[in-house]
Design a protein around this motif. Structure first.
Motif, PDB file in Angstrom:
ATOM      1  N   PRO A   2       7.647  20.771 -27.741  1.00  0.00           N
ATOM      2  CA  PRO A   2       6.750  21.918 -27.880  1.00  0.00           C
ATOM      3  C   PRO A   2       6.300  22.434 -26.516  1.00  0.00           C
ATOM      4  O   PRO A   2       6.172  21.688 -25.563  1.00  0.00           O
ATOM      5  CB  PRO A   2       5.568  21.374 -28.663  1.00  0.00           C
ATOM      6  N   ARG A   3       6.081  23.738 -26.452  1.00  0.00           N
ATOM      7  CA  ARG A   3       5.622  24.338 -25.209  1.00  0.00           C
ATOM      8  C   ARG A   3       4.094  24.259 -25.139  1.00  0.00           C
ATOM      9  O   ARG A   3       3.402  24.303 -26.149  1.00  0.00           O
ATOM     10  CB  ARG A   3       6.076  25.781 -25.100  1.00  0.00           C
ATOM     11  N   THR A   4       3.574  24.133 -23.918  1.00  0.00           N
ATOM     12  CA  THR A   4       2.126  24.082 -23.717  1.00  0.00           C
ATOM     13  C   THR A   4       1.578  25.502 -23.698  1.00  0.00           C
ATOM     14  O   THR A   4       2.086  26.354 -22.977  1.00  0.00           O
ATOM     15  CB  THR A   4       1.797  23.382 -22.387  1.00  0.00           C
ATOM     16  N   ALA A   5       0.551  25.726 -24.487  1.00  0.00           N
ATOM     17  CA  ALA A   5      -0.039  27.060 -24.592  1.00  0.00           C
ATOM     18  C   ALA A   5      -1.241  27.173 -23.664  1.00  0.00           C
ATOM     19  O   ALA A   5      -1.928  26.198 -23.399  1.00  0.00           O
ATOM     20  CB  ALA A   5      -0.477  27.323 -26.030  1.00  0.00           C
ATOM     21  N   THR A   6      -1.490  28.388 -23.198  1.00  0.00           N
ATOM     22  CA  THR A   6      -2.677  28.641 -22.388  1.00  0.00           C
ATOM     23  C   THR A   6      -3.869  28.844 -23.316  1.00  0.00           C
ATOM     24  O   THR A   6      -3.709  29.007 -24.532  1.00  0.00           O
ATOM     25  CB  THR A   6      -2.486  29.891 -21.511  1.00  0.00           C
ATOM     26  N   LEU A  10      -3.952  29.902 -27.178  1.00  0.00           N
ATOM     27  CA  LEU A  10      -4.516  29.002 -28.183  1.00  0.00           C
ATOM     28  C   LEU A  10      -5.542  29.722 -29.044  1.00  0.00           C
ATOM     29  O   LEU A  10      -5.608  29.484 -30.254  1.00  0.00           O
ATOM     30  CB  LEU A  10      -5.172  27.789 -27.508  1.00  0.00           C
ATOM     31  N   LEU A  11      -6.311  30.610 -28.449  1.00  0.00           N
ATOM     32  CA  LEU A  11      -7.288  31.381 -29.224  1.00  0.00           C
ATOM     33  C   LEU A  11      -6.566  32.272 -30.236  1.00  0.00           C
ATOM     34  O   LEU A  11      -6.987  32.365 -31.397  1.00  0.00           O
ATOM     35  CB  LEU A  11      -8.171  32.212 -28.297  1.00  0.00           C
ATOM     36  N   ASP A  12      -5.468  32.896 -29.822  1.00  0.00           N
ATOM     37  CA  ASP A  12      -4.678  33.702 -30.758  1.00  0.00           C
ATOM     38  C   ASP A  12      -4.109  32.828 -31.869  1.00  0.00           C
ATOM     39  O   ASP A  12      -4.088  33.227 -33.041  1.00  0.00           O
ATOM     40  CB  ASP A  12      -3.548  34.426 -30.022  1.00  0.00           C
ATOM     41  N   GLU A  13      -3.624  31.629 -31.503  1.00  0.00           N
ATOM     42  CA  GLU A  13      -3.091  30.705 -32.511  1.00  0.00           C
ATOM     43  C   GLU A  13      -4.194  30.287 -33.483  1.00  0.00           C
ATOM     44  O   GLU A  13      -3.955  30.181 -34.687  1.00  0.00           O
ATOM     45  CB  GLU A  13      -2.489  29.459 -31.839  1.00  0.00           C
ATOM     46  N   ARG A  15      -6.788  32.069 -34.332  1.00  0.00           N
ATOM     47  CA  ARG A  15      -7.022  33.211 -35.221  1.00  0.00           C
ATOM     48  C   ARG A  15      -5.992  33.234 -36.344  1.00  0.00           C
ATOM     49  O   ARG A  15      -6.324  33.419 -37.514  1.00  0.00           O
ATOM     50  CB  ARG A  15      -6.935  34.523 -34.432  1.00  0.00           C
ATOM     51  N   THR A  16      -4.728  33.019 -35.979  1.00  0.00           N
ATOM     52  CA  THR A  16      -3.656  33.008 -36.977  1.00  0.00           C
ATOM     53  C   THR A  16      -3.872  31.880 -37.979  1.00  0.00           C
ATOM     54  O   THR A  16      -3.733  32.070 -39.190  1.00  0.00           O
ATOM     55  CB  THR A  16      -2.288  32.851 -36.281  1.00  0.00           C
ATOM     56  N   PHE A  17      -4.233  30.699 -37.470  1.00  0.00           N
ATOM     57  CA  PHE A  17      -4.481  29.533 -38.321  1.00  0.00           C
ATOM     58  C   PHE A  17      -5.618  29.820 -39.299  1.00  0.00           C
ATOM     59  O   PHE A  17      -5.501  29.568 -40.506  1.00  0.00           O
ATOM     60  CB  PHE A  17      -4.814  28.318 -37.437  1.00  0.00           C
ATOM     61  N   LEU A  18      -6.726  30.371 -38.787  1.00  0.00           N
ATOM     62  CA  LEU A  18      -7.874  30.640 -39.661  1.00  0.00           C
ATOM     63  C   LEU A  18      -7.562  31.754 -40.656  1.00  0.00           C
ATOM     64  O   LEU A  18      -8.007  31.696 -41.814  1.00  0.00           O
ATOM     65  CB  LEU A  18      -9.107  30.992 -38.818  1.00  0.00           C
ATOM     66  N   ASP A  19      -6.791  32.756 -40.234  1.00  0.00           N
ATOM     67  CA  ASP A  19      -6.377  33.808 -41.169  1.00  0.00           C
ATOM     68  C   ASP A  19      -5.530  33.230 -42.294  1.00  0.00           C
ATOM     69  O   ASP A  19      -5.687  33.595 -43.465  1.00  0.00           O
ATOM     70  CB  ASP A  19      -5.592  34.905 -40.440  1.00  0.00           C
ATOM     71  N   GLN A  20      -4.626  32.332 -41.931  1.00  0.00           N
ATOM     72  CA  GLN A  20      -3.773  31.697 -42.935  1.00  0.00           C
ATOM     73  C   GLN A  20      -4.618  30.871 -43.899  1.00  0.00           C
ATOM     74  O   GLN A  20      -4.412  30.931 -45.113  1.00  0.00           O
ATOM     75  CB  GLN A  20      -2.728  30.813 -42.250  1.00  0.00           C
ATOM     76  N   ARG A  21      -5.577  30.129 -43.368  1.00  0.00           N
ATOM     77  CA  ARG A  21      -6.446  29.313 -44.233  1.00  0.00           C
ATOM     78  C   ARG A  21      -7.279  30.200 -45.155  1.00  0.00           C
ATOM     79  O   ARG A  21      -7.490  29.871 -46.315  1.00  0.00           O
ATOM     80  CB  ARG A  21      -7.363  28.423 -43.385  1.00  0.00           C
ATOM     81  N   PHE A  22      -7.735  31.357 -44.656  1.00  0.00           N
ATOM     82  CA  PHE A  22      -8.515  32.254 -45.497  1.00  0.00           C
ATOM     83  C   PHE A  22      -7.647  32.864 -46.588  1.00  0.00           C
ATOM     84  O   PHE A  22      -8.091  33.022 -47.728  1.00  0.00           O
ATOM     85  CB  PHE A  22      -9.189  33.359 -44.672  1.00  0.00           C
TER      86      PHE A  22
END
Length: 166
Positions: A2-6, A10-13, A15-22
Motif C-alpha cells: 500500500p502507498r502512504t497517504a498524506t 487521508l482527510l479525503d479518504e 470523508r469517503t469512508f464516512l459517506d460510505q458508512r452513512f
C-alpha cells in the motif's frame, strides 16, 4: 504494497469512508447507527481502527497514529462530529464547545490576573519612583548647602556655624 497517504489525502479518504458508512446506514432504514459508539457517544478509537482496515482494503496505508488527527486537527473532529450527529450519536469530546469555552474563560481569567498584577506592580513602581525623586531632591539640596559652606570656608578661611550652640 500500500502507498502512504498524506494528511490531506487521508482527510479525503475519511470523508469517503464516512459517506460510505452513512449510505449503508441510510439503506438500512436508519434503524441503528453503524458507527462504533459507547454510551451514545461515538467511539473514536474504534472508528479509526475501522478506517485503517477500510484504507488497507483500498490500498491506502493509514498510519496507526491516525487517531491523533481527530484530537489535534479541528477539521477531522468536525467531520466525525457531523457523521455522528447524522446518526443520532453524541459528538466527540475533542470538539465540544464547552471545552473550548472553558479554555477561553481560563485564559481570560489568567490574563485579567496578569493585568491586575501588572497594574499593582506599576503603581508600586510609581510610588517608589516618587519616593526616590523626593530623596534625590533632598540630597541635592543638602549637597548644594554643603558646597556653599565649603566655598565660604575657602574664600574666608572662617568656619561658619549653622546650627544652634549646645
Amino acid at each position: 504494497m500500500p502507498r502512504t497517504a498524506t494528511v490531506p489525502e487521508l482527510l479525503d479518504e475519511l470523508r469517503t469512508f464516512l459517506d460510505q458508512r452513512f449510505a449503508e446506514y441510510d439503506q438500512g432504514g436508519r434503524a441503528s447507527p453503524n458507527l462504533p459508539s459507547r454510551g451514545g457517544r461515538i467511539n473514536v478509537r474504534s472508528l479509526m481502527q475501522e478506517f485503517r482496515q477500510w484504507g488497507e482494503e483500498r490500498g491506502v496505508e493509514v498510519p496507526e497514529s491516525v487517531r491523533q488527527y481527530v484530537y489535534n486537527e479541528a477539521e477531522w473532529g468536525a467531520l466525525i462530529d457531523v457523521a455522528a450527529q447524522d446518526q443520532g450519536l453524541t459528538a466527540t469530546k475533542t470538539t465540544e464547545t464547552a471545552k473550548s469555552s472553558d479554555a477561553a474563560e481560563d485564559r481570560i481569567v489568567r490574563l485579567s490576573k496578569d493585568v491586575k498584577n501588572q497594574s499593582e506592580g506599576h503603581a508600586l513602581a510609581r510610588a517608589r519612583i516618587v519616593h526616590l525623586e523626593r530623596e534625590l531632591a533632598e540630597k541635592e539640596a543638602e549637597n548644594a548647602r554643603l558646597r556653599e559652606r565649603f566655598a565660604f570656608i575657602q574664600r574666608t578661611g572662617m568656619v561658619l556655624r549653622t546650627d544652634d550652640v549646645q
